[in-house]
Design a protein around this motif. Structure first.
Motif, PDB file in Angstrom:
ATOM      1  N   THR A 175     -45.564 -44.870   8.893  1.00  0.00           N
ATOM      2  CA  THR A 175     -45.013 -45.956   9.873  1.00  0.00           C
ATOM      3  C   THR A 175     -45.038 -45.384  11.667  1.00  0.00           C
ATOM      4  O   THR A 175     -45.294 -46.582  11.961  1.00  0.00           O
ATOM      5  N   GLU A 192     -38.020 -45.789   1.926  1.00  0.00           N
ATOM      6  CA  GLU A 192     -39.155 -45.507   1.143  1.00  0.00           C
ATOM      7  C   GLU A 192     -38.752 -47.024   0.191  1.00  0.00           C
ATOM      8  O   GLU A 192     -39.568 -48.083   0.371  1.00  0.00           O
ATOM      9  N   ASP A 214     -48.458 -51.840   6.380  1.00  0.00           N
ATOM     10  CA  ASP A 214     -47.884 -50.221   6.064  1.00  0.00           C
ATOM     11  C   ASP A 214     -46.873 -50.586   4.650  1.00  0.00           C
ATOM     12  O   ASP A 214     -46.255 -50.502   4.643  1.00  0.00           O
TER      13      ASP A 214
END
Ligand SMILES: Nc1nc2c(ncn2[C@@H]2O[C@H](COP(=O)(O)OP(=O)(O)O)[C@@H](O)[C@H]2O)c(=O)[nH]1
Ligand SMILES: [Mg+2]
Length: 321
Positions: A175, A192, A214
């Motif tokens: 990120t 996550e 991402d």
């Protein structure tokens, strides 16, 4: 752009089944050699549908087969109606947009598993002579033939999630790297597993725009479904190239090997996509290590090495087509 071409667009032909023909037949009764007309109807031809599948991630299968036809309806036999032709269901990945190739019209978009979209109707079955028993013709032998199915040229487009997918373990700095490359402002250090949808950012250059996704962190065993692994891994099918992100402070060679292994076990084809490798967090290292693969040393945190990656991506994705 390397040997791999992402199959995200194909053109195919679909055709509904032909309707079966109606029959000419006359009722047989004990004391009447030739009764009234009772010929059966032909069965209608099968329809063609696309159906959303959660186990398909590319349109590769369509590269090898371009023509799809549903079953024809059966002809009537004597006074028996013909059976209807089987419908054909063609599985496509979620995210597939279906267009009529000739008109450019968008027929629909497959957004979820099991969703069905009708693309070609089967032809009507023909009528048997029983329908044509009019008083002026006592023994009509008129019947009609089945109609052909609808035939269409279809373009399938799999919407690409992003041009570049960032792949790596949790906390390696994916990120942070996305933010450094694109200025997106996604939340760093986010847990996550709370979301399955990747953050997206855009690199703008005078030549083109590159979307970067991402993708939530892969963990060991992801290909067996650990930690929502499969949900994350399947995003990789919808990117054009991979960017492996390794944490320079945590045995990068092993990270690299596990990433290759987990992705390969999930779907070997993904490893044929072009990829670049980024070694992140070099601000925490005394020296840049020697690794048995090419890599970009960067620090997403202090912005070091970011410009080189940006230039490489523009060169690969915008300038070399
Ligand atoms: N020192 C240092 N820390 C970093 C760097 N990149 C990310 N981090 C830190 O590593 C942690 C995880 O970063 P994040 O971007 O959320 O990683 P992700 O889980 O892979 O998305 C955060 O605390 C970041 O501040 C870097 O280049 N250097
Ligand atoms: Mg993250």
């Amino acid at each position: 752009m390397g040997k791999y071409r992402f199959i995200d667009e194909v053109s195919i032909i679909v055709e509904g089944g032909k309707g079966g023909d109606g029959a000419v037949h006359f009722r047989r009764e004990k004391y009447m050699p030739k009764g009234g007309p009772d010929g059966g109807d032909g069965g209608r031809g099968g329809n063609v549908y696309f159906v959303g599948s959660s186990s398909l991630y590319s349109l590769l299968d369509f590269k090898y087969r371009r023509y799809y036809k549903a079953e024809d309806g059966e002809n009537a036999r004597g006074d028996l109606n013909g059976r209807k032709g089987e419908d054909l269901y063609i599985p496509v990945p979620i995210g597939t947009v279906i267009l009529d190739e000739d008109t450019g019209e968008i027929i629909g978009e497959i957004l979820e598993k099991g969703q069905e979209i009708l693309v070609a109707r089967g032809g009507e079955g023909g009528l048997g002579n029983k329908h044509f028993a009019i008083s002026t013709a006592r023994s009509p032998s008129k019947r009609t033939l089945g109609k052909p199915g609808e035939k269409r040229r279809i373009r399938l487009i799999l919407k690409v999630l992003a041009d570049v997918g960032l792949v790596g373990f949790p906390n390696v700095g994916k990120t942070s790297l996305l933010n450094a490359l694109t200025g997106t402002g996604a939340k760093v250090g986010d847990w996550e597993f709370t979301t399955l949808s990747p953050n997206l950012g855009v690199i703008r250059s005078p030549y083109c725009e590159i979307t970067v996704g991402d993708i939530p962190g892969i963990i060991e065993g992801a290909s067996e479904g650990r930690g929502l692994g499969l949900e994350f891994l399947k995003h990789l099918d919808r990117v054009r190239m991979l960017m492996f992100v390794l944490d320079g402070t945590r045995d990068p060679i092993r990270q690299y090997e596990v990433l290759v292994r987990e992705i390969g076990k999930f779907r070997g084809e993904i490893l044929e996509k072009p990829r670049i490798v980024v070694l992140n967090k070099i601000d925490l290292l005394d020296e840049i290590p020697n690794l048995p693969f090419e890599f970009f040393p960067v620090s997403a945190k202090i912005g070091e090495g970011i410009e080189e990656i940006r230039k490489t991506l523009i060169n690969l994705l915008c300038l070399q087509g």
